[in-house]
Design a protein around this motif. Structure first.
Motif, short mmCIF file in Angstrom:
data_model
loop_
_atom_site.label_atom_id
_atom_site.label_comp_id
_atom_site.label_asym_id
_atom_site.label_seq_id
_atom_site.Cartn_x
_atom_site.Cartn_y
_atom_site.Cartn_z
N ILE A 3 -38.08 20.37 17.02
CA ILE A 3 -38.50 21.06 18.24
C ILE A 3 -37.45 22.09 18.61
O ILE A 3 -36.27 21.79 18.67
N ASP A 4 -37.91 23.32 18.86
CA ASP A 4 -37.01 24.38 19.30
C ASP A 4 -37.69 25.21 20.38
O ASP A 4 -38.78 24.88 20.83
N TRP A 5 -37.06 26.31 20.78
CA TRP A 5 -37.58 27.12 21.88
C TRP A 5 -38.88 27.82 21.54
O TRP A 5 -39.56 28.33 22.42
N ASN A 6 -39.27 27.87 20.27
CA ASN A 6 -40.53 28.49 19.88
C ASN A 6 -41.71 27.53 19.98
O ASN A 6 -42.85 27.95 19.80
N ASP A 7 -41.45 26.27 20.23
CA ASP A 7 -42.53 25.28 20.34
C ASP A 7 -43.08 25.25 21.76
O ASP A 7 -42.40 25.63 22.71
N PRO A 8 -44.33 24.79 21.91
CA PRO A 8 -44.97 24.81 23.23
C PRO A 8 -44.37 23.79 24.19
O PRO A 8 -43.83 22.77 23.77
N LYS A 9 -44.52 24.09 25.46
CA LYS A 9 -44.11 23.20 26.53
C LYS A 9 -45.36 22.49 27.03
O LYS A 9 -46.42 23.10 27.16
N GLN A 10 -45.26 21.20 27.30
CA GLN A 10 -46.37 20.42 27.81
C GLN A 10 -46.07 19.94 29.23
O GLN A 10 -44.92 19.87 29.64
N ILE A 11 -47.13 19.56 29.94
CA ILE A 11 -47.00 18.92 31.24
C ILE A 11 -47.34 17.45 31.05
O ILE A 11 -48.40 17.10 30.53
N ILE A 12 -46.41 16.59 31.47
CA ILE A 12 -46.56 15.14 31.34
C ILE A 12 -46.49 14.53 32.74
O ILE A 12 -45.63 14.90 33.53
#
Length: 185
Positions: free
Chosen positions: A109-118
């Motif tokens: 996982i790096d800054w190019n991967d998506p952000k999720q809401i949990i």
């Protein structure tokens, strides 16, 4: 033979102990969960290598000392942790925006991967990922009058890991009571 066996066991014991002596635990943030007996600690375990061994949130019951650990990938990132307490709607939850998915399946996982809401319950017992794995969450806000979460983001439709004209932007509205999608715009 007996001396060789004892020597090998001694070396193994010293090596195993030597590997663990430089592990560190970082409590990065403490957050009171308003209206409950809980405090949340953000925890990272670090070893000799520069990467964290594991990351988790620790829900601590301050009355009896019991804890509940909520694990996240060691190479993931927490961006924001916020309690949403809306008494007149019966909503009291923890919202976390975090990167937890290695979408390109390359080097973690790096800054190019998506952000999720949990969404987590206030005691850490229930965990629900609200947004899709492939949605790159940009911003979000809670409307306390309606008890909804409004999320903006985009889908990388051409899979180039860059935000460009061909990507599909959207605004999603989620009901925080039912944790269901209400509408997409």
């Amino acid at each position: 033979m007996k001396q060789i066996f004892i020597t090998v066991l001694s070396i193994f014991t010293l090596t195993a102990y030597g590997q663990d002596k430089n592990n560190y635990v970082h409590f990065n943030r403490l957050t009171e969960v308003e209206g409950t007996d809980y405090v949340i600690a953000s925890v990272e375990n670090w070893g000799k290598m520069p990467d964290a061994k594991n990351k988790y949130l620790l829900f601590i019951n301050t009355k009896n000392g019991q804890t509940k650990q909520v694990d996240f990938p060691s190479d993931g990132y927490f961006e924001k942790l916020e309690q949403v307490k809306i008494d007149h709607l019966g909503i009291n939850q923890i919202i976390i925006s975090a990167q937890t998915i290695d979408l390109d399946e390359k080097k973690g996982i790096d800054w190019n991967d998506p952000k999720q809401i949990i969404i987590l319950s206030t005691d850490g017992q229930k965990r629900t990922q609200l947004t899709d794995n492939k949605l790159f969450v940009r911003t979000w806000v809670v409307n306390k009058q309606t008890g909804t979460l409004v999320v903006t983001g985009h889908y990388d439709t051409n899979n180039n890991n860059k935000y460009d004209k061909t990507d599909k932007n959207e605004i999603s509205i989620y009901d925080l009571k039912t944790l269901r999608l209400v509408s997409k715009i």
